[in-house]
Design an enzyme around this catalytic site. Structure first.
Site, PDB file in Angstrom:
ATOM      1  N   LYS A  49       0.774  -1.255   0.048  1.00 48.24           N
ATOM      2  CA  LYS A  49      -0.129  -0.106   0.272  1.00 48.24           C
ATOM      3  C   LYS A  49       0.951   1.288   0.036  1.00 48.24           C
ATOM      4  CE  LYS A  49      -3.424   2.434   2.869  1.00 48.24           C
ATOM      5  NZ  LYS A  49      -4.195   2.270   4.270  1.00 48.24           N
ATOM      6  N   ASP A  95       0.598   2.504   5.347  1.00 47.28           N
ATOM      7  CA  ASP A  95       0.425   2.156   6.581  1.00 47.28           C
ATOM      8  C   ASP A  95      -0.193   0.549   6.688  1.00 47.28           C
ATOM      9  OD1 ASP A  95      -2.108   3.152   5.513  1.00 47.28           O
ATOM     10  OD2 ASP A  95      -2.911   2.696   7.770  1.00 47.28           O
ATOM     11  N   CYS A  96      -0.266  -0.267   5.837  1.00 49.51           N
ATOM     12  CA  CYS A  96      -0.656  -1.555   5.983  1.00 49.51           C
ATOM     13  C   CYS A  96      -0.044  -2.479   6.869  1.00 49.51           C
ATOM     14  CB  CYS A  96      -1.052  -1.953   4.363  1.00 49.51           C
ATOM     15  SG  CYS A  96      -1.484  -3.951   4.671  1.00 49.51           S
ATOM     16  N   LYS A 116      -6.910   1.576  -8.028  1.00 46.88           N
ATOM     17  CA  LYS A 116      -6.006   0.496  -8.363  1.00 46.88           C
ATOM     18  C   LYS A 116      -5.551   0.385  -9.810  1.00 46.88           C
ATOM     19  CE  LYS A 116      -7.521  -1.846  -4.347  1.00 46.88           C
ATOM     20  NZ  LYS A 116      -9.060  -2.010  -4.146  1.00 46.88           N
ATOM     21  N   SER A 140      -0.891 -12.524   3.606  1.00 45.73           N
ATOM     22  CA  SER A 140       0.345 -12.200   4.324  1.00 45.73           C
ATOM     23  C   SER A 140       0.725 -13.766   4.948  1.00 45.73           C
ATOM     24  CB  SER A 140       0.436 -11.177   5.130  1.00 45.73           C
ATOM     25  OG  SER A 140      -0.371 -11.294   6.338  1.00 45.73           O
ATOM     26  N   LYS A 172     -11.871   5.439   7.322  1.00 44.75           N
ATOM     27  CA  LYS A 172     -12.801   4.355   8.093  1.00 44.75           C
ATOM     28  C   LYS A 172     -13.292   5.110   9.534  1.00 44.75           C
ATOM     29  CE  LYS A 172     -10.129   0.365   6.597  1.00 44.75           C
ATOM     30  NZ  LYS A 172      -9.109   0.938   5.901  1.00 44.75           N
TER      31      LYS A 172
END
Length: 213
Positions: A8, A19-20, A47, A73, A210
């Site tokens: 990201k 910040d992912c 994207k 991940s 968010k």
């Protein structure tokens, strides 16, 4: 040959690491294993088509391993452990669930609009469980003297807890949880963490839509 990884990009900065925490977990693994890699920064709110072609769900991180693009991940870290066995980052199975509910509790508390819904206590309960583990097992890490994959998963999450709740909720990890605080300090001071962390302002910006959405 360098491994390609898509992560990201920072909100509001087109050429800065974002910040992912799941992306950082993979970058931490690569750094700890001294594996060569090349970062491709992805704007997750716009994207590019080439990225959607390799990651139809549009999720980061995505990594090219043995000619195939791999998402998730957990899966990526598992493959890296096989490909680069030294230094071993394997987490002993009996510790695999330590801190596993921490990030979910953090997100619930962060997004809560009701001060009496108990979400703050639920997060403290998770941190206290981590505190209890660290207090009753030799450290400084979850499985002892050596850092493992579990520590590299928890480190970015604890970083987000500290920065994001400090900013949006004026909240910090209780001072009584000295083992958790020292554990976080030890992880944040690692060279691998310093090299792969997002700057504080971008961690805050990454959560803004968010929190206020």
């Amino acid at each position: 040959m360098a491994l390609d990884i898509c992560v990201k990009v920072a909100v509001g900065a087109p050429d800065v690491l974002g910040d992912c925490p799941f992306s950082q977990r993979v970058l931490l693994t690569l750094e700890e294993k001294k594996a060569p890699y090349k970062i491709h920064l992805i704007n997750v709110s716009d994207k590019p088509q080439w990225f959607l072609d390799i990651s139809p769900e549009g999720k980061v991180p995505v990594m090219k391993l043995d000619g195939k693009w791999v998402a998730d991940s957990d899966v990526i870290v598992g493959i890296l452990e096989e490909k680069y066995p030294e230094p071993s980052l394997k987490t002993p199975p009996e510790f695999a669930s330590v801190g596993s509910k921490l990030f979910g509790a953090f997100v619930t508390f962060l997004l809560s609009k009701d001060a009496n819904d108990g979400s703050d206590k639920a997060l403290v309960d998770e941190l206290e469980a981590l505190e209890n583990h660290l207090k009753t097992h030799p450290g400084p890490f979850v499985a002892g003297e050596k850092v493992t994959a579990l520590d590299l998963s928890l480190a970015p999450k604890l970083y987000h807890v500290e920065i994001v709740l400090g900013h949006y909720k004026n909240w910090s990890v209780p001072e009584s949880l000295t083992y958790v605080r020292n554990y976080a300090k030890a992880l944040f001071a690692r060279e691998s963490f310093v090299k792969t962390k997002a700057e504080k302002e971008f961690v805050v910006a990454g959560w803004e839509s968010k929190v206020n959405g």
